[in-house]
Design a protein around this motif. Structure first.
Motif, PDB file in Angstrom:
ATOM      1  N   GLY A  73     -26.602  13.843  10.028  1.00  0.00           N
ATOM      2  CA  GLY A  73     -27.657  14.650  10.018  1.00  0.00           C
ATOM      3  C   GLY A  73     -27.433  15.695   8.726  1.00  0.00           C
ATOM      4  N   PRO A  74     -27.493  14.800   7.579  1.00  0.00           N
ATOM      5  CA  PRO A  74     -27.145  15.910   6.195  1.00  0.00           C
ATOM      6  C   PRO A  74     -28.218  16.458   5.872  1.00  0.00           C
ATOM      7  CG  PRO A  74     -27.732  13.424   5.922  1.00  0.00           C
ATOM      8  CD  PRO A  74     -27.448  13.251   7.374  1.00  0.00           C
ATOM      9  N   VAL A  96     -25.937   9.351   7.751  1.00  0.00           N
ATOM     10  CA  VAL A  96     -26.867   9.018   8.660  1.00  0.00           C
ATOM     11  C   VAL A  96     -28.017  10.046   9.027  1.00  0.00           C
ATOM     12  CG1 VAL A  96     -27.251   8.280  11.018  1.00  0.00           C
ATOM     13  CG2 VAL A  96     -24.993   7.427   9.922  1.00  0.00           C
ATOM     14  N   GLU A  97     -29.093   9.736   8.719  1.00  0.00           N
ATOM     15  CA  GLU A  97     -30.358  10.818   8.806  1.00  0.00           C
ATOM     16  C   GLU A  97     -31.396  10.074   9.308  1.00  0.00           C
ATOM     17  OE1 GLU A  97     -32.524  13.495   9.011  1.00  0.00           O
ATOM     18  OE2 GLU A  97     -30.636  14.029   8.007  1.00  0.00           O
ATOM     19  N   PHE A  98     -32.322  10.926  10.316  1.00  0.00           N
ATOM     20  CA  PHE A  98     -33.128  10.160  11.372  1.00  0.00           C
ATOM     21  C   PHE A  98     -34.439  10.468  10.205  1.00  0.00           C
ATOM     22  CE2 PHE A  98     -36.779  10.406  14.362  1.00  0.00           C
ATOM     23  CZ  PHE A  98     -36.360   9.153  15.012  1.00  0.00           C
ATOM     24  N   ASN A  99     -34.705  11.710   9.427  1.00  0.00           N
ATOM     25  CA  ASN A  99     -35.817  12.228   8.826  1.00  0.00           C
ATOM     26  C   ASN A  99     -36.134  11.088   7.750  1.00  0.00           C
ATOM     27  OD1 ASN A  99     -37.827  13.381   7.093  1.00  0.00           O
ATOM     28  ND2 ASN A  99     -37.469  15.270   8.503  1.00  0.00           N
ATOM     29  N   PRO A 100     -37.357  10.381   7.549  1.00  0.00           N
ATOM     30  CA  PRO A 100     -37.308   9.485   6.634  1.00  0.00           C
ATOM     31  C   PRO A 100     -37.701  10.277   5.137  1.00  0.00           C
ATOM     32  CG  PRO A 100     -39.386   9.590   7.876  1.00  0.00           C
ATOM     33  CD  PRO A 100     -38.351  10.238   8.499  1.00  0.00           C
ATOM     34  N   ASP A 101     -38.213  11.443   5.190  1.00  0.00           N
ATOM     35  CA  ASP A 101     -38.432  12.271   3.890  1.00  0.00           C
ATOM     36  C   ASP A 101     -36.966  12.849   3.504  1.00  0.00           C
ATOM     37  OD1 ASP A 101     -41.161  11.999   4.208  1.00  0.00           O
ATOM     38  OD2 ASP A 101     -41.413  13.595   5.366  1.00  0.00           O
ATOM     39  N   PHE A 102     -36.208  13.119   4.231  1.00  0.00           N
ATOM     40  CA  PHE A 102     -34.934  13.560   3.993  1.00  0.00           C
ATOM     41  C   PHE A 102     -34.181  12.331   3.408  1.00  0.00           C
ATOM     42  CE2 PHE A 102     -34.538  17.521   7.166  1.00  0.00           C
ATOM     43  CZ  PHE A 102     -35.296  17.978   6.176  1.00  0.00           C
ATOM     44  N   CYS A 103     -34.298  11.260   3.902  1.00  0.00           N
ATOM     45  CA  CYS A 103     -33.415   9.949   3.407  1.00  0.00           C
ATOM     46  C   CYS A 103     -33.735   9.949   2.104  1.00  0.00           C
ATOM     47  CB  CYS A 103     -34.004   8.631   4.271  1.00  0.00           C
ATOM     48  SG  CYS A 103     -33.242   8.798   6.111  1.00  0.00           S
TER      49      CYS A 103
END
Length: 212
Positions: A73-74, A96-103
């Motif tokens: 969750g960065p 490991v990040e779920f939000n595609p925009d944050f990725c």
């Protein structure tokens, strides 16, 4: 099962060893707020972690310890930046990040890091093909209190299964109680806590779990 051994610990000293990337805090706050409005139970906070909280979390990672460092969750990367300033090479970081925009933002902001879009709570499957050796640490900014206790304990156990013996699982919380309770059905861990980080808004505390 035996209780967690809970002790108070001072924050290990941390000095910046490399120059980290710069972030636009106002833009990041806007991104976080937008994400929270869209997915409040996934994002868990309306603003990114402050610099002091991020540095407190990163201070529990020993950059001289070999192996990958996993961050769950960065978000927009405040803890990632603190880890790099702490001396952890970007090539060692698995985000490991779920939000595609944050990725997309993380890949642009931190060249060299590995960004994985996936479910951090299913850490074994998410990191199955990315983790070639046991991790040196896991740093989590996940909103654990949005999940049932059983799922929190499963995450803690899974993270320790993927790490070196004695490696830290670092988690912050805004709550006055620990994110993992004093008694753990899944086994025995040591649990250290930082002093409250009053300069963060809202104030937060860092908990560090290790498997002896």
């Amino acid at each position: 099962m035996p209780p967690l051994r809970r002790t108070s610990a001072k924050i290990p000293g941390a000095r910046a060893q490399v120059s980290g990337p710069r972030r636009d805090s106002l833009e990041d706050e806007a991104r976080f707020l937008r994400s929270w409005l869209e997915r409040p139970l996934v994002t868990g906070a309306v603003t990114p972690s402050g610099k002091m909280l991020a540095r407190t979390m990163a201070a529990y990672v020993d950059p001289s310890r070999t192996g990958p460092v996993v961050e769950l969750g960065p978000g927009t990367g405040p803890v990632t930046e603190a880890l790099i300033r702490r001396g952890v090479a970007p090539e060692r970081l698995l985000l490991v990040e779920f939000n595609p925009d944050f990725c997309r933002l993380l890949r642009h902001r931190f060249p060299g890091v590995t960004v994985i879009r996936g479910d951090a709570y299913d850490i074994r499957a998410t990191l199955e093909s990315a983790l070639a050796e046991p991790a040196a640490a896991t740093i989590s900014s996940l909103p654990l209190f949005t999940k049932p206790l059983e799922q929190r304990l499963d995450l803690l156990n899974a993270a320790h299964d993927l790490m070196q013996p004695g490696a830290p699982f670092v988690q912050f919380t805004y709550a006055v109680v620990p994110p993992i309770p004093a008694r753990c059905e899944a086994g025995s861990y040591t649990a250290d806590r930082s002093n409250r980080v009053w300069l963060n808004l809202p104030p937060a505390r860092v908990w560090v779990y290790r498997r002896p």
